[in-house]
Write a protein that holds these residues in place. Structure first.
Motif, PDB file in Angstrom:
ATOM      1  N   LEU A 197       6.983 -25.955 -20.572  1.00  0.00           N
ATOM      2  CA  LEU A 197       7.886 -25.308 -19.622  1.00  0.00           C
ATOM      3  C   LEU A 197       7.765 -26.002 -18.268  1.00  0.00           C
ATOM      4  N   THR A 198       8.816 -25.887 -17.456  1.00  0.00           N
ATOM      5  CA  THR A 198       8.802 -26.534 -16.143  1.00  0.00           C
ATOM      6  C   THR A 198       9.567 -25.676 -15.143  1.00  0.00           C
ATOM      7  N   VAL A 199       9.456 -26.012 -13.867  1.00  0.00           N
ATOM      8  CA  VAL A 199      10.155 -25.288 -12.809  1.00  0.00           C
ATOM      9  C   VAL A 199      11.465 -26.004 -12.502  1.00  0.00           C
ATOM     10  N   GLU A 200      12.574 -25.296 -12.631  1.00  0.00           N
ATOM     11  CA  GLU A 200      13.895 -25.854 -12.326  1.00  0.00           C
ATOM     12  C   GLU A 200      13.920 -26.245 -10.843  1.00  0.00           C
ATOM     13  N   PRO A 201      14.422 -27.454 -10.495  1.00  0.00           N
ATOM     14  CA  PRO A 201      14.213 -27.990  -9.152  1.00  0.00           C
ATOM     15  C   PRO A 201      15.283 -27.700  -8.099  1.00  0.00           C
ATOM     16  N   ASN A 202      16.420 -27.086  -8.458  1.00  0.00           N
ATOM     17  CA  ASN A 202      17.549 -27.074  -7.526  1.00  0.00           C
ATOM     18  C   ASN A 202      17.963 -25.713  -6.980  1.00  0.00           C
ATOM     19  N   ILE A 203      17.626 -24.622  -7.634  1.00  0.00           N
ATOM     20  CA  ILE A 203      18.126 -23.318  -7.206  1.00  0.00           C
ATOM     21  C   ILE A 203      16.975 -22.366  -6.898  1.00  0.00           C
ATOM     22  N   VAL A 204      17.276 -21.348  -6.081  1.00  0.00           N
ATOM     23  CA  VAL A 204      16.356 -20.251  -5.830  1.00  0.00           C
ATOM     24  C   VAL A 204      17.175 -18.976  -5.695  1.00  0.00           C
ATOM     25  N   ARG A 259      16.753 -26.247  -1.636  1.00  0.00           N
ATOM     26  CA  ARG A 259      17.366 -25.621  -2.813  1.00  0.00           C
ATOM     27  C   ARG A 259      18.660 -24.878  -2.451  1.00  0.00           C
ATOM     28  N   ARG A 260      19.521 -24.719  -3.438  1.00  0.00           N
ATOM     29  CA  ARG A 260      20.707 -23.884  -3.292  1.00  0.00           C
ATOM     30  C   ARG A 260      20.280 -22.425  -3.424  1.00  0.00           C
ATOM     31  N   ILE A 261      20.529 -21.637  -2.386  1.00  0.00           N
ATOM     32  CA  ILE A 261      20.123 -20.229  -2.391  1.00  0.00           C
ATOM     33  C   ILE A 261      21.225 -19.386  -3.027  1.00  0.00           C
ATOM     34  N   ILE A 262      20.876 -18.669  -4.079  1.00  0.00           N
ATOM     35  CA  ILE A 262      21.796 -17.732  -4.714  1.00  0.00           C
ATOM     36  C   ILE A 262      21.353 -16.327  -4.286  1.00  0.00           C
ATOM     37  N   ALA A 263      22.113 -15.750  -3.372  1.00  0.00           N
ATOM     38  CA  ALA A 263      21.724 -14.479  -2.759  1.00  0.00           C
ATOM     39  C   ALA A 263      22.197 -13.304  -3.612  1.00  0.00           C
ATOM     40  N   PRO A 282      13.046 -23.111   6.041  1.00  0.00           N
ATOM     41  CA  PRO A 282      13.886 -23.959   6.900  1.00  0.00           C
ATOM     42  C   PRO A 282      15.274 -24.093   6.311  1.00  0.00           C
ATOM     43  N   LYS A 283      16.273 -24.297   7.185  1.00  0.00           N
ATOM     44  CA  LYS A 283      17.641 -24.426   6.712  1.00  0.00           C
ATOM     45  C   LYS A 283      17.813 -25.714   5.920  1.00  0.00           C
ATOM     46  N   ARG A 284      18.633 -25.619   4.880  1.00  0.00           N
ATOM     47  CA  ARG A 284      18.898 -26.790   4.059  1.00  0.00           C
ATOM     48  C   ARG A 284      19.729 -27.794   4.839  1.00  0.00           C
ATOM     49  N   GLU A 285      19.326 -29.050   4.803  1.00  0.00           N
ATOM     50  CA  GLU A 285      20.056 -30.096   5.531  1.00  0.00           C
ATOM     51  C   GLU A 285      21.238 -30.602   4.709  1.00  0.00           C
TER      52      GLU A 285
END
Length: 285
Positions: A197-204, A259-263, A282-285
């Motif tokens: 298993l691994t940690v998905e790198p792009n979303i939170v 990461r892309r924040i899914i609120a 910190p804010k995503r650049e």
């Protein structure tokens, strides 16, 4: 006695007697077996800091118990088996018990990364919002307090009777991901049962969530002392130093600012509004 020792009751210069602070006898559960996410060491450090900063003498005593879930702990608190525990808050819990409304993990419990099967992380490359995420099935435990939050936001769930079972379900493809908080996922990924298993790198995923100290409703002195002690620990920097000591590395590894924040919406509870109580990436650049 109403006045300091040796003073005459008739002496107008005498000062009122101030009794010493009450000694606090704090008991908490110490389960024989817990998931290896390190909550206890961190929270007990905070609890000791709060008591040391409360101005009260105290005794801190563990109560040995077999492993159990948070729902059962509500009952144990009411049954006076101990007088304090740290729990993930929800509406029922706040009505039943007395919450000390200061988020112990600064809200990191509501910043959720996705544990996925190695190779499946590519499925999430184009996931940008809840609509996209609704095509994937998340794994959760029965009676976990964030289940209603996920469901209300349209996230399909597959439930397991045990935490360990969710790793097996993910490996077998019965779920697409296992959402875990920043403070849990890195330790859990290193466990033997997370092999493959691994940690998905792009979303939170993010929603307001908090672990609080809880006492019984009839323990206002204990709750007030711990609350004042926690705020004192914030003011003198002890809280933040402890937080960074335990979770600074996990925050760094999580790279929340990239990461892309899914609120996710949550409106069932009123949380503290002071920004200093919550972690903000910190804010995503």
């Amino acid at each position: 006695m109403s006045f300091i020792a040796g003073a005459s009751a008739c002496n107008s210069q005498s000062k009122p007697y101030t009794p010493p602070p009450t000694k606090l006898h704090v008991t908490y559960p110490e389960p024989s077996d817990r998931n290896p996410h390190g909550f206890d060491a961190y929270v007990l450090t905070l609890l000791r800091l709060a008591l040391e900063n409360s101005g009260h003498p105290f005794a801190l005593t563990p109560v040995k118990r077999p492993s159990f879930g948070e729902t059962r702990s509500e009952n144990f608190l009411q049954m006076r088996e101990y007088n304090l525990h740290w729990l993930n808050t929800n509406l029922h819990r706040e009505k039943l018990l007395r919450p000390i409304r200061l988020p112990l993990f600064r809200g990191l419990i509501g910043w959720r990364l996705a544990l996925v099967k190695l190779g499946d992380e590519r499925q999430f490359e184009n996931t940008h919002n809840l609509t996209h995420l609704s095509h994937f099935k998340a794994g959760q435990g029965h009676n976990w307090p964030d289940n209603p939050i996920l469901r209300r936001n349209g996230i399909p769930l597959q439930l397991s009777a045990s935490w360990e079972g969710l790793f097996k379900m993910l490996d077998q493809g019965r779920i697409d991901y296992f959402p875990r908080s920043v403070i849990e996922i890195w330790d859990e990924q290193s466990l033997p049962l997370a092999r493959g298993l691994t940690v998905e790198p792009n979303i939170v995923l993010h929603y307001r969530a908090a672990y609080y100290f809880f006492t019984r409703r009839d323990s206002p002195e204990l709750a007030t002392a711990i609350e004042s002690g926690l705020y004192a620990a914030i003011a003198n920097g002890d809280f933040e130093r402890t937080f960074n000591q335990f979770y600074g590395r996990a925050i760094q590894r999580s790279q929340l600012g990239t990461r892309r924040i899914i609120a996710l919406e949550r409106n069932d509870l009123n949380f503290p509004v002071a920004e200093l109580l919550w972690y903000k990436p910190p804010k995503r650049e």
